[in-house]
Design a protein around this motif. Structure first.
Motif, PDB file in Angstrom:
ATOM      1  N   CYS A 218      33.771  47.217  51.184  1.00 65.97           N
ATOM      2  CA  CYS A 218      33.538  46.948  49.760  1.00 65.97           C
ATOM      3  C   CYS A 218      34.854  46.917  48.986  1.00 65.97           C
ATOM      4  O   CYS A 218      35.019  46.128  48.055  1.00 65.97           O
ATOM      5  N   VAL A 219      35.793  47.780  49.388  1.00 67.97           N
ATOM      6  CA  VAL A 219      37.095  47.833  48.722  1.00 67.97           C
ATOM      7  C   VAL A 219      37.846  46.523  48.932  1.00 67.97           C
ATOM      8  O   VAL A 219      38.415  45.940  47.999  1.00 67.97           O
ATOM      9  N   VAL A 220      37.844  46.051  50.184  1.00 68.41           N
ATOM     10  CA  VAL A 220      38.555  44.815  50.522  1.00 68.41           C
ATOM     11  C   VAL A 220      37.910  43.609  49.842  1.00 68.41           C
ATOM     12  O   VAL A 220      38.598  42.754  49.278  1.00 68.41           O
ATOM     13  N   ALA A 221      36.569  43.539  49.888  1.00 72.38           N
ATOM     14  CA  ALA A 221      35.872  42.403  49.280  1.00 72.38           C
ATOM     15  C   ALA A 221      36.086  42.362  47.770  1.00 72.38           C
ATOM     16  O   ALA A 221      36.269  41.291  47.177  1.00 72.38           O
ATOM     17  N   CYS A 222      36.066  43.544  47.143  1.00 74.39           N
ATOM     18  CA  CYS A 222      36.298  43.642  45.706  1.00 74.39           C
ATOM     19  C   CYS A 222      37.696  43.151  45.350  1.00 74.39           C
ATOM     20  O   CYS A 222      37.885  42.379  44.413  1.00 74.39           O
ATOM     21  N   LYS A 223      38.665  43.605  46.122  1.00 74.20           N
ATOM     22  CA  LYS A 223      40.056  43.220  45.871  1.00 74.20           C
ATOM     23  C   LYS A 223      40.225  41.698  46.026  1.00 74.20           C
ATOM     24  O   LYS A 223      40.853  41.043  45.196  1.00 74.20           O
ATOM     25  N   GLN A 224      39.641  41.157  47.079  1.00 75.95           N
ATOM     26  CA  GLN A 224      39.791  39.733  47.358  1.00 75.95           C
ATOM     27  C   GLN A 224      39.150  38.886  46.261  1.00 75.95           C
ATOM     28  O   GLN A 224      39.759  37.952  45.751  1.00 75.95           O
ATOM     29  N   TRP A 225      37.907  39.235  45.887  1.00 73.78           N
ATOM     30  CA  TRP A 225      37.203  38.413  44.903  1.00 73.78           C
ATOM     31  C   TRP A 225      37.855  38.505  43.527  1.00 73.78           C
ATOM     32  O   TRP A 225      38.093  37.489  42.870  1.00 73.78           O
ATOM     33  N   ASN A 226      38.169  39.706  43.099  1.00 69.20           N
ATOM     34  CA  ASN A 226      38.652  39.886  41.728  1.00 69.20           C
ATOM     35  C   ASN A 226      40.107  39.487  41.543  1.00 69.20           C
ATOM     36  O   ASN A 226      40.538  39.255  40.405  1.00 69.20           O
ATOM     37  N   THR A 227      40.856  39.396  42.618  1.00 71.67           N
ATOM     38  CA  THR A 227      42.222  38.908  42.490  1.00 71.67           C
ATOM     39  C   THR A 227      42.239  37.464  42.015  1.00 71.67           C
ATOM     40  O   THR A 227      43.154  37.026  41.318  1.00 71.67           O
ATOM     41  N   SER A 228      41.189  36.725  42.360  1.00 74.13           N
ATOM     42  CA  SER A 228      41.097  35.337  41.902  1.00 74.13           C
ATOM     43  C   SER A 228      40.035  35.173  40.824  1.00 74.13           C
ATOM     44  O   SER A 228      39.612  34.063  40.526  1.00 74.13           O
TER      45      SER A 228
END
Length: 232
Positions: free
Chosen positions: A18-28
Motif C-alpha cells: 500500500c505504501v509503494v502503490a500510494c507513493k507511485q500513484w500520488n507522485t503523478s
C-alpha cells in the motif's frame, strides 16, 4: 457522503504494498512529485502519505505481530483545518475528504503540529504540506472502470485488508464491517472523530501450556506449520 477506509489489522501482513502503490500513484497525481531525500544514501527518506507501523502484542503463545497502516484519518473535527492561517487545509462538504490547496499552503507546519496521527509531511523540496487525498483524482475518474475507482492502496492490498466506502451508507461494506467486527477509531478519546476505522485482531484459541513445560523447539514448530500447510 463520508468517504474513508476500514483497515483490518487481523489480515494486514505489513508487506508495504500500500505504501509503494500510494507513493507511485500520488507522485503523478494532484499534488505533484513526492520528494525523495537521498534515495540511494545511507539514510534514505522522503514524503509518503501512508506508513505502516509494526508492534508485537501479547506474550507467547498468544503473541501476534500487529501491523497498523497510518495515513490521514479525514477527521470530522479536523484541527489541521482550524489552525491553518491561509485556508490551504480544508474539508470538502460533499464527501468529507480533507485536502491541502498547494497554491495557498506556505509550509508553516501548524497543521502537522495539530494532527495527533502524524499524517502530514512537509515536502522540503517545494515547501508545502502534503497528505493522503484518498486518491480523490482517481475515485471520481469516470474514464476508469467503476471497480477501479478506489484508492491505490486499496486496489493493491494482497490480503484485502483495506476497504474503501461511504460511512454514511449503513449498507456499505465499510459500515457493515465496523458493526460486525467492532471497528474502532484510533485515539477516539481526543474527540477528533476520525472517519477511518480499524478492525481488531480476531482472538484465536491456543493450546493451554502447563507452567514449567518446555516450549516447543523452533524445529518442532516449523514441522507443525508445514504439516498444517500440507493438510490444507
Amino acid at each position: 457522503m463520508k468517504l474513508g477506509l476500514v483497515i483490518d489489522t487481523d489480515t494486514c501482513v505489513g508487506c508495504h504494498a500500500c505504501v509503494v502503490a500510494c507513493k507511485q500513484w500520488n507522485t503523478s497525481g494532484t499534488l505533484g512529485p513526492l520528494t525523495d531525500y537521498q534515495p540511494y544514501g545511507k539514510e534514505p527518506s522522503g514524503v509518503a502519505f501512508n506508513r505502516v507501523r509494526t508492534y508485537e502484542v501479547d506474550t507467547y503463545p498468544n503473541n501476534k505481530t500487529l501491523n497498523m497502516p497510518m495515513s490521514c484519518m479525514h477527521c470530522e473535527t479536523a484541527d489541521c483545518v482550524t489552525v491553518c492561517p491561509t485556508g490551504a487545509s480544508f474539508k470538502r462538504e460533499e464527501d468529507g475528504i480533507v485536502l491541502v490547496d498547494q497554491d495557498k499552503c506556505m509550509g508553516c507546519n501548524l497543521c502537522a503540529w495539530a494532527c495527533p496521527y502524524g499524517a502530514r509531511e512537509l515536502d522540503e523540496a517545494v515547501g508545502t504540506m502534503k497528505k493522503c487525498t484518498l486518491c480523490v483524482d482517481r475515485i471520481y475518474d469516470e474514464a476508469l472502470p467503476e471497480a477501479e475507482r478506489q484508492p491505490a492502496c486499496v486496489l493493491t492490498c494482497p490480503t484485502s485488508a483495506r476497504v474503501f466506502g461511504d460511512f454514511n451508507d449503513p449498507d456499505s461494506e465499510v459500515s457493515r464491517l465496523v458493526r460486525e467486527r467492532n471497528g474502532h477509531q484510533p485515539m477516539s478519546e481526543l474527540g477528533y472523530n476520525p472517519v477511518n476505522h480499524y478492525l481488531p485482531p480476531r482472538h484465536k484459541p491456543h493450546a493451554e501450556t502447563t507452567p514449567g513445560t518446555p516450549l516447543p523447539s523452533l524445529t518442532e514448530r516449523f514441522k507443525s506449520w508445514i504439516g498444517k500447510s500440507v493438510s490444507r
